[in-house]
Write a protein that holds these residues in place. Structure first.
Motif: not given
Length: 215
Positions: A144-147, A169-174, A198-199
């Motif tokens: 999703t992030l790549l697109v 990325w932060t939301a997805g990882m959490l 990191f965020f």
């Protein structure tokens, strides 16, 4: 056997980052000389990161390193070594931004591209070859992030696009840390507190770099 497995794992990570670095050339509209310069800067920092992982493993296992150095250096490090390597690398990047005129926004743009591509291929290989089912969630996040990153490049101001990717990325990882037993980045287990720090760190770096560029 364990050493062979560690070498294979390292080889896979190197191959994935090579794909990420190579893919940047056709997908970026920067002049060739500028691409080369920023790729070299990122490659240098990636090498520093590897060295810092080793340093982190030594700092976290001093007594074992004295008794058997290869037992520390040859085997993959734990998440603590990864966290320390990230911290040391961030310090180097900030230092170069302040004293060596490093264009952090351009550096981060290259890093985001290479990181997303390398991570996608790594998780894909883990899912297909290693049958690691927990890779699927992160693979979806990365895809999703790549697109978004590729399609929005040139349409959105780069600082805004980078912030969008960082937030995504932060939301997805959490989310992954709560719906799965664990979430990993290149095989290292990532804790929610590290994702939050990191965020915040990336947010400050991008904000300060933007102000420095606009000044």
């Amino acid at each position: 056997m364990v050493i062979t497995s560690a070498i294979v794992s390292i080889g896979i990570i190197i191959a994935c980052f090579a794909v990420g670095l190579i893919s940047f050339y056709p997908l970026s509209d920067w002049p060739k000389a500028e691409k080369k310069r920023h790729i070299e800067a990122l490659t240098s920092q990636l090498l520093n990161f590897v060295i810092f992982v080793w340093v982190g493993k030594i700092l976290l296992n001093p007594s074992l390193f004295i008794q058997d150095p290869m037992a520390v250096l040859a085997y993959p490090g734990n998440s603590g070594a990864f966290y320390l390597a990230t911290l040391f690398t961030a310090i180097i990047v900030v230092y170069k931004s302040v004293y060596k005129n490093l264009d952090v926004l351009a550096f981060v743009e290259v890093f985001v591209h290479v990181f997303l591509v390398a991570s996608f291929f790594y998780e894909f290989m883990q899912l297909v070859l290693g049958n690691h089912s927990y890779s699927l969630g992160y693979l979806i996040v990365l895809a999703t992030l790549l697109v978004v990153f590729v399609s929005a490049r040139g349409r959105l101001p780069m600082p805004r696009l980078l912030m969008t990717i960082l937030v995504g990325w932060t939301a997805g990882m959490l989310v992954l840390t709560f719906v799965q037993p664990f979430a990993t980045v290149f095989g290292y287990i990532i804790e929610p507190w590290f994702i939050g720090l990191f965020f915040i760190g990336c947010l400050l770096i991008v904000f300060v770099s933007k102000r420095k560029r606009d000044a």
